[in-house]
Design a protein around this motif. Sequence first.
Motif, short mmCIF file in Angstrom:
data_model
loop_
_atom_site.label_atom_id
_atom_site.label_comp_id
_atom_site.label_asym_id
_atom_site.label_seq_id
_atom_site.Cartn_x
_atom_site.Cartn_y
_atom_site.Cartn_z
N ASN A 190 -2.28 -1.44 -7.81
CA ASN A 190 -2.41 -0.87 -6.47
C ASN A 190 -2.27 -1.92 -5.37
O ASN A 190 -1.87 -1.61 -4.25
CB ASN A 190 -3.75 -0.14 -6.33
CG ASN A 190 -3.68 1.25 -6.94
OD1 ASN A 190 -2.62 1.87 -6.96
ND2 ASN A 190 -4.80 1.71 -7.47
N ASP A 197 2.63 3.25 -14.03
CA ASP A 197 1.20 3.21 -14.32
C ASP A 197 0.88 4.19 -15.44
O ASP A 197 0.73 5.37 -15.22
CB ASP A 197 0.42 3.56 -13.05
CG ASP A 197 -1.06 3.22 -13.17
OD1 ASP A 197 -1.47 2.83 -14.27
OD2 ASP A 197 -1.78 3.36 -12.18
N VAL A 212 -1.51 -0.12 -1.85
CA VAL A 212 -2.52 0.91 -1.63
C VAL A 212 -3.87 0.28 -1.30
O VAL A 212 -4.62 0.79 -0.46
CB VAL A 212 -2.65 1.83 -2.86
CG1 VAL A 212 -3.76 2.85 -2.67
CG2 VAL A 212 -1.33 2.53 -3.12
N THR A 247 -5.18 -1.41 -13.04
CA THR A 247 -4.80 -0.48 -11.98
C THR A 247 -5.05 -1.08 -10.60
O THR A 247 -4.29 -0.85 -9.66
CB THR A 247 -5.54 0.85 -12.17
OG1 THR A 247 -5.10 1.43 -13.39
CG2 THR A 247 -5.24 1.82 -11.05
N THR A 248 -6.12 -1.88 -10.48
CA THR A 248 -6.38 -2.54 -9.20
C THR A 248 -5.23 -3.48 -8.85
O THR A 248 -4.72 -3.48 -7.72
CB THR A 248 -7.69 -3.34 -9.29
OG1 THR A 248 -8.74 -2.47 -9.71
CG2 THR A 248 -8.05 -3.95 -7.95
N ARG A 308 7.04 3.49 -7.49
CA ARG A 308 5.86 3.52 -8.35
C ARG A 308 5.59 4.94 -8.88
O ARG A 308 6.02 5.94 -8.32
CB ARG A 308 4.62 3.05 -7.61
CG ARG A 308 4.15 4.04 -6.56
CD ARG A 308 2.73 3.77 -6.15
NE ARG A 308 1.80 4.06 -7.23
CZ ARG A 308 0.48 3.95 -7.12
NH1 ARG A 308 -0.05 3.56 -5.98
NH2 ARG A 308 -0.30 4.24 -8.12
N GLU A 334 -0.29 10.86 -0.19
CA GLU A 334 -0.24 9.54 -0.83
C GLU A 334 1.00 9.38 -1.70
O GLU A 334 1.64 8.32 -1.70
CB GLU A 334 -1.51 9.29 -1.65
CG GLU A 334 -1.72 7.80 -1.81
CD GLU A 334 -2.93 7.49 -2.66
OE1 GLU A 334 -2.85 6.53 -3.44
OE2 GLU A 334 -3.94 8.21 -2.53
N PHE A 391 2.18 7.39 -10.49
CA PHE A 391 0.72 7.44 -10.46
C PHE A 391 0.19 7.73 -11.86
O PHE A 391 0.76 8.51 -12.60
CB PHE A 391 0.24 8.54 -9.51
CG PHE A 391 0.49 8.21 -8.06
CD1 PHE A 391 -0.47 7.54 -7.32
CD2 PHE A 391 1.68 8.56 -7.45
CE1 PHE A 391 -0.24 7.23 -5.99
CE2 PHE A 391 1.90 8.26 -6.12
CZ PHE A 391 0.94 7.59 -5.38
N PRO A 446 2.06 0.92 2.01
CA PRO A 446 2.77 1.41 0.82
C PRO A 446 4.18 1.90 1.12
O PRO A 446 5.10 1.63 0.35
CB PRO A 446 1.89 2.58 0.36
CG PRO A 446 0.54 2.31 0.90
CD PRO A 446 0.73 1.54 2.17
#
Lengths: 242, 288, 324
Positions: A49, A163, A54, A45-46, A84, C194, A86, A74
């Motif tokens: 992102n 993701d 992000v 996930t890092t 993308r 976000e 989430f 972003p």
Amino acid sequence: MTTALLTVTDVSKRFRGLTAVDRISFEVAPGEIFAVIGPNGAGKTTLFNMIAGVIACDEGAISFDGARIERERPDRIAWRGVGRTFQIVRPFPALSVEDNVMVGALLRSHHLDAALEITHAVLRQLDLFDKRLHLASTLTLPDRKRLEVARALATQPKLLLLDEVMAGLRPTETDRMVGILKEINRTSGVTILLIEHVMRAVMALASRILVLHHGARIAEGAPNEVVRDPAVITSYLGAEAL
Amino acid sequence: MSSILFNVVVQGILTGLVYGLMALGLSVIFGVVRVVNFAHGEFAVIAMYAAYLLFSALRLDPLIAMLPIALGFFGIGYALQRLLINPFIGRPAHEQFILLVGVAIIIVNGLLMIFGPDARPTNLSYAFDSFAIGPLFIDKVRTYAAIAALAVTGLLFAFFRYTHTGTAIRACADNLVGAAVVGLDVKRLYALTFGIGLACVGAAGTLMVTIADATPALGPAYTLLAFTIVIIGGLGSMAGALIGGILIGVSEACAGFLITPSMKSMFSFALLIAVLAFRPEGLLGKRT
Amino acid sequence: MHGRVLIAMLLAALIATPAFADRYVISVLILVFYFAYVGQAWNLMMGFTGQLSLGHSLYVGLGAYVAAGLWLHAGIGPWLGVFAAIAVAAAVGSVTGWLSWRFGIEGVYFALLTIAFAEFTRIGFDHIDMLGAAGGLFLPVNAEEAGQWWNLRGGPLLFYYLALALVAGATLAVAWLRRSRLGYQWVAVREDSEAARALGVDVFRAKMIAMLISSGMTAVGGVFYAFYHRNLFPGQVFEMGRSIELILAPIVGGLGTVFGPIIGAFILTPLGEALIAATERSGFNAPGTKAVFYGAALIAIIYLVPSGVWPWIARRLGFSEHRQ
């Protein structure tokens, strides 16, 4: 230069001494479906992102479609053509399904009619057309997951970052999602980079797989090679899939 | 000149401690219940009237009246949270805001109906006495008020640190889900917290009577004052509220002395804007 | 589209009202329109973009003072002065927005910052002698200007139709904005900034535009306020109570809806007036009586219909205006 759509070069990220992502490099070719797998805490996930802008990477470079994006915001990255989802779905709860997707569609088309056309096409692709007037907050989890994909797809991305869109879905729902994604990839040629835990979906979708463990790469290749790799089996699949 | 300024600063610190106690109530409530009490200053003014009444009817010194008033305010706060505010927990901020604005409007205008708009002074026998320490002349009333404010604050710190209930309330503030999981009665703790917050305001308002005359119009002004202090110190930080109170007390006193009293709160707001711009979590706040 | 027919009928009725209504009714309706108008402006910020401003009296006051100051000191009429008023308010609004959003100030902190700016300005204006300072600024009425409607000198009817036009214009503008690209971006930011960013929305820009439009629109309301009331006191126009007053109509009517601010103003203003009348008739007219009931009514409304009255009515009438 390469013809890759996305090029990640020696990217690292540390959180207070913990190396979450350790000098990772890979390329994703246009039209490909590329999967990143690994156990929890592997840094998937890092990595994701950082591509989406992000979080900033400490070192390394990320190129997308010929431009360096590792320092971009972003929304600029989205504008360049990266859509993308989430991991924990984030629909706009008080908006209808249609309006959720409209927000994405309006990124490229400034006219409402054109955006609505895109929106309806995307909603049909994701089996959400009949529910387009429902409030997003009233949807079930599988529907929300597909709404998440629909919204990203409506921005007409060149690269779709997914993701864990299968997480929490029942097998029938997973198959449905796999079918939809394959169809989208086939018809529109959109490149897909997915992070996934559900091996059944990864095996069905991906043309290549990158395996991460403790932030480092332990294998990369075609699905059949990767699942036979001893390092992958001991560190990841051994516990879960086999 | 410099000794006068020094005097002014000391007066500011003393007043600031009382402000700090008032702001502490707001901070405790926000830190735990996550509700911004927009009627905070209005409650302080109720306490001022209560102190005024007790003094004029029974000759009860505000320093003594502080105890029953704080106790009464605890009860009011407890009931208010249970009956009125609890249904709004977890609702959008603007709904809580409207609710408490409604409460504030009722308080200010209720006081206006009962007491009228004129200021009601509480004339203490020692109102104009002062201690002389070297070149310093310090008002007796301010000194007593500041000591009392410090004492209440100290009690509160001890409560949160050393008692079972205090620890439980802190647990609620840190991790609501966790607190509920381990079986804490969150509703009761919220009500207790609101009660404690209002007890602070009650005590602070009572002490305020020795510094300022009670009038309904002070309500909104004190609400703003408490906000300013709490934001400067850091929302939810107890020590921050005290430090913020002292800062504002000193800044008001100095601005009033050096420029003109009517511009004193402009300085507080300038301070607030600067803090928000450069350290929005407040001086002692944690970034969330 | 029976909705449009209904609106047209309502508008026609309001245009015809002065023919048979007395001065009192006209004056109440002017207030209703004023609150509906500034409510529309505020609703862009909170209802659409999700930014709770509790300091909109700042823009009312700036608009009022700029236009009144230009008229008194330079002889520049309000039709021209309104542009200066919009410019000043929008500039101050953008400073507030920039300071907040660039530094990541959100939610409660943003709300308190807006209050701080308004209070800061209020105290500042208390000391600007050219604009009357705390003693107030007055727009004198003299005979030769009496009929100059183009300078906003005139009787209640002038202000009645002006206010009606403002509300109608603002409502059209808001309805259009709501269904524009910008409107979609605003609600996306409100719902989840976000997620909005991931869809390519420049969140900072979207919020800044909302602030610019909202503060500019509010300043126009301020110009109206100045020339209608003809007196300005910093302690009255910039006061926090004014900011609260002007956000009640959209909240009570329905945040983020086009008709919410109008419905809210039609409920709250007459309610306030009725309370005044009732307390006067009962002979028990201690100051504050009306406001106590007003406060209680607010609590009751937010308790019973938290998402506003208009969505509730709309459901019953068969419209589907949920929060867009």
